[in-house]
Design a protein around this motif. Structure first.
Motif, PDB file in Angstrom:
ATOM      1  N   THR A  39       0.697  -1.171   0.112  1.00  0.00           N
ATOM      2  CA  THR A  39      -0.004  -0.005  -0.037  1.00  0.00           C
ATOM      3  C   THR A  39       0.863   1.439  -0.028  1.00  0.00           C
ATOM      4  O   THR A  39       1.941   1.307   0.865  1.00  0.00           O
ATOM      5  N   TYR A  40       0.507   2.263  -0.865  1.00  0.00           N
ATOM      6  CA  TYR A  40       1.195   3.495  -0.873  1.00  0.00           C
ATOM      7  C   TYR A  40       0.086   4.455  -0.120  1.00  0.00           C
ATOM      8  O   TYR A  40      -0.866   4.390  -0.483  1.00  0.00           O
ATOM      9  N   PRO A  41       0.794   5.159   1.026  1.00  0.00           N
ATOM     10  CA  PRO A  41      -0.126   6.108   1.663  1.00  0.00           C
ATOM     11  C   PRO A  41      -0.350   7.377   0.943  1.00  0.00           C
ATOM     12  O   PRO A  41       0.371   8.196   1.073  1.00  0.00           O
ATOM     13  N   VAL A  42      -1.548   7.512   0.355  1.00  0.00           N
ATOM     14  CA  VAL A  42      -1.943   8.490  -0.325  1.00  0.00           C
ATOM     15  C   VAL A  42      -2.213   9.734   0.492  1.00  0.00           C
ATOM     16  O   VAL A  42      -3.146   9.178   1.302  1.00  0.00           O
ATOM     17  N   THR A  43      -1.765  10.937   0.667  1.00  0.00           N
ATOM     18  CA  THR A  43      -2.032  11.883   1.613  1.00  0.00           C
ATOM     19  C   THR A  43      -2.687  13.331   1.116  1.00  0.00           C
ATOM     20  O   THR A  43      -3.117  13.992   1.913  1.00  0.00           O
ATOM     21  N   THR A  44      -2.926  13.141  -0.106  1.00  0.00           N
ATOM     22  CA  THR A  44      -3.508  14.325  -0.784  1.00  0.00           C
ATOM     23  C   THR A  44      -4.740  14.072  -1.474  1.00  0.00           C
ATOM     24  O   THR A  44      -5.103  12.901  -1.654  1.00  0.00           O
ATOM     25  N   ARG A  45      -5.500  15.095  -2.293  1.00  0.00           N
ATOM     26  CA  ARG A  45      -6.966  14.688  -2.855  1.00  0.00           C
ATOM     27  C   ARG A  45      -6.713  15.530  -4.112  1.00  0.00           C
ATOM     28  O   ARG A  45      -5.911  16.310  -4.240  1.00  0.00           O
TER      29      ARG A  45
END
Length: 361
Positions: A300-306
């Motif tokens: 899993t890559y932790p996406v932090t933005t939208r």
């Protein structure tokens, strides 16, 4: 394994150095400027000098809430402001070409909405005019800067899944188009104004297809004139293919907004969180499985933005960097003509019922 993801995060981080920043004014004070453009620009410390909109009250309200120093009385007033070097155009599609022509005549660099022009020929004349004037024009195709998709692209470029052979978008949602009256009245809808995002994102990863096929349909009794269900197939050189399946009439409540990239050594899959509860959305997700790393299962890559608002800084960052360094923006209008040509080839296929060959713009 998490240390593997650090260079990916570095690759996709949107940064706008102080040396690249230029004074910006905005044409258009609609909802997307309110919730996406201005929050994204503020987060990066950009200098927004003011806004113009045909609805003066709407422009004044936007300026007051976002602390903009000036509301221009007309487009001519905005373009006459010598302090402004970049104009962010956020108007309805049919109004954009004239705004772009006026901006070029006034010597401004421009960031334009997608679709860039109503047709490729018009887009070509705008690109030529800008190039002849020594000006930079880019298009706000911000999905390719969404962190999940940008990270997936970075993984592909680094060879994590070997050679990419397939890419897909599956979007099955329920969209209320009534908030956009001009969209409701448009004869062309889904591909021109929605799937154009996915098509540009596919081009960012796989390049340009040479042959395409599309079919579109409406839901019985729907309000919009145009197509709201589409299936598009893109054929690239060799064995590479892409498929987009998009439905805006999900009546079951089980929304999906997914993408996947398959390669010879693995795969990447993710979700577009914005579309699960638009416009509020939820975080994107991204996972990769690779035989070449190896990842020991799905990592899993932790996406932090939208997508909204964060990705909207990407096209502007590219335009400003182009102006500062001479390196063309990823969404430079001259390249975006190929996204526009792809859109029109898909409509040609939809109308004829036959595959269409993509014509170079």
């Amino acid at each position: 394994m998490l240390d593997l993801l650090v260079p990916i995060a570095d690759d996709v981080r949107i940064e706008i150095p102080a040396t690249h920043r230029r004074p910006i004014a905005i044409v258009g004070a609609g909802a997307i400027v309110d919730v996406a453009h201005l929050p994204a620009y503020k987060a990066h410390g950009l200098d927004i000098r003011g806004v113009f909109d045909l609805n003066a009250d709407r422009a004044a309200d936007l300026a007051q809430r976002h602390g903009l120093p000036r509301v221009y009385g007309s487009l001519d007033d905005l373009l006459a402001d010598d302090a402004v070097e970049v104009v962010d155009v956020a108007v309805v599609p049919w109004a954009q070409p004239n705004v772009v022509r006026a901006g070029i005549a006034a010597g401004k660099h421009l960031l334009c909405q997608k679709p860039f022009a109503p047709d490729v020929a018009t887009g070509r004349t705008l690109v030529d005019a800008a190039e002849n004037a020594g000006l930079k024009v880019a298009v706000n195709q911000q999905l390719r800067f969404d962190e999940g998709l940008a990270a997936a692209n970075a993984m592909v470029r680094r060879g994590w899944i070997g050679d990419p052979v397939a890419m897909s978008f599956t979007v099955d949602i329920d969209t209320d188009f009534s908030a956009w009256g001009w969209l409701v009245d448009s004869d062309r809808l889904e591909i021109m104004y929605h799937s154009i995002h996915y098509l540009d994102a596919v081009r960012a990863v796989l390049g340009d297809p040479h042959r395409v096929f599309a079919t579109g349909a409406r839901m019985p009794g729907q309000l919009p004139k145009g197509e709201t269900r589409t299936v598009s197939t893109l054929v690239f050189d060799g064995e590479v293919r892409a498929v987009l399946e998009v439905n805006h009439n999900n009546r079951a409540g089980d929304a999906r907004a997914e993408f996947r990239i398959d390669g010879t050594e693995g795969a990447i899959r993710g979700t577009l969180g914005l579309l699960y509860d638009y416009p509020h959305g939820r975080p994107d997700t991204l996972r990769v499985r690779s035989r070449s790393l190896p990842t020991d299962g799905w990592l899993t890559y932790p996406v932090t933005t939208r997508w909204i608002p964060d990705a909207f800084a990407g096209p502007m960052a590219g335009l400003l960097a182009w102006n500062a360094t001479g390196r063309p923006a990823p969404t430079a209008a001259c390249d975006n003509l190929r996204t526009l040509a792809l859109v029109h080839a898909l409509y040609q296929s939809m109308e004829t019922g036959e595959a269409a060959t993509l014509q170079s713009p």
